[in-house]
Motif scaffolding. Sequence first.
Motif, short mmCIF file in Angstrom:
data_model
loop_
_atom_site.label_atom_id
_atom_site.label_comp_id
_atom_site.label_asym_id
_atom_site.label_seq_id
_atom_site.Cartn_x
_atom_site.Cartn_y
_atom_site.Cartn_z
N CYS A 50 0.85 -1.19 0.00
CA CYS A 50 0.00 0.00 0.00
C CYS A 50 0.89 1.24 0.00
CB CYS A 50 -0.94 0.01 1.20
SG CYS A 50 -0.10 0.10 2.79
N ALA A 52 0.89 3.71 2.08
CA ALA A 52 1.39 4.01 3.42
C ALA A 52 2.64 3.20 3.75
CB ALA A 52 0.29 3.76 4.46
N ALA A 55 5.58 4.74 1.97
CA ALA A 55 6.02 6.02 2.55
C ALA A 55 6.66 5.87 3.92
CB ALA A 55 4.82 6.96 2.65
N GLU A 56 6.41 4.76 4.60
CA GLU A 56 6.93 4.58 5.95
C GLU A 56 8.46 4.70 5.98
OE1 GLU A 56 6.97 1.18 9.40
OE2 GLU A 56 5.34 1.19 7.95
N ASP A 78 -5.78 8.80 6.23
CA ASP A 78 -5.48 8.66 7.66
C ASP A 78 -4.38 7.65 7.92
OD1 ASP A 78 -7.40 10.55 8.35
OD2 ASP A 78 -8.96 9.04 8.70
N THR A 79 -4.23 6.68 7.04
CA THR A 79 -3.21 5.65 7.24
C THR A 79 -1.81 6.11 6.85
OG1 THR A 79 -3.66 4.78 5.02
CG2 THR A 79 -4.83 3.76 6.87
N MET A 80 -1.73 7.23 6.13
CA MET A 80 -0.43 7.72 5.65
C MET A 80 0.35 8.36 6.79
SD MET A 80 1.51 7.83 2.97
CE MET A 80 0.67 7.84 1.42
N ARG A 81 1.50 7.81 7.06
CA ARG A 81 2.41 8.34 8.07
C ARG A 81 3.72 8.71 7.38
NH1 ARG A 81 -1.71 8.52 10.43
NH2 ARG A 81 -2.44 7.11 12.03
#
Length: 134
Positions: A50, A52, A55-56, A78-81
């Motif tokens: 995914c 997210a 991007a982690e 909301d899951t994107m950190r």
Amino acid sequence: MAVIAFIGLGNMGAPMACRLKKAGHDVRCFDTSGNALQRAAAEGLAPRDCAAAAAEGAEIVITMLPAGRHVLDVLTADTMRFADGALVIDCSTIDVASCAAFHERVGCKGLQTLDAPVSGGTAGAAAGTLTFMV
């Protein structure tokens, strides 16, 4: 070199991500197309399940997506950190309202954002000769 998340591996994004990998960067990527992820893995990129996950921990997050709604869906989920101090670059060609919303919503998290659409087409992406309009 940098840890880069590349989201959107279509006709433009895939060659751009491959160029970054060939330059020595750790490129973690995502696309909604399973075929695109398979091609990315064959090119030595690191596909993730995914956006997210891609991007982690990435120092730089780059999107190359079809439309403004896709950019907003991915980058403001909301899951994107994002990693502290990450640079978030949208290379998609999107509408002004979506671009402003991207900067506002991602920038308020204390991140640097750039709107950087490109010119040069698929041939420029493959040849590494794109012009970035930042």
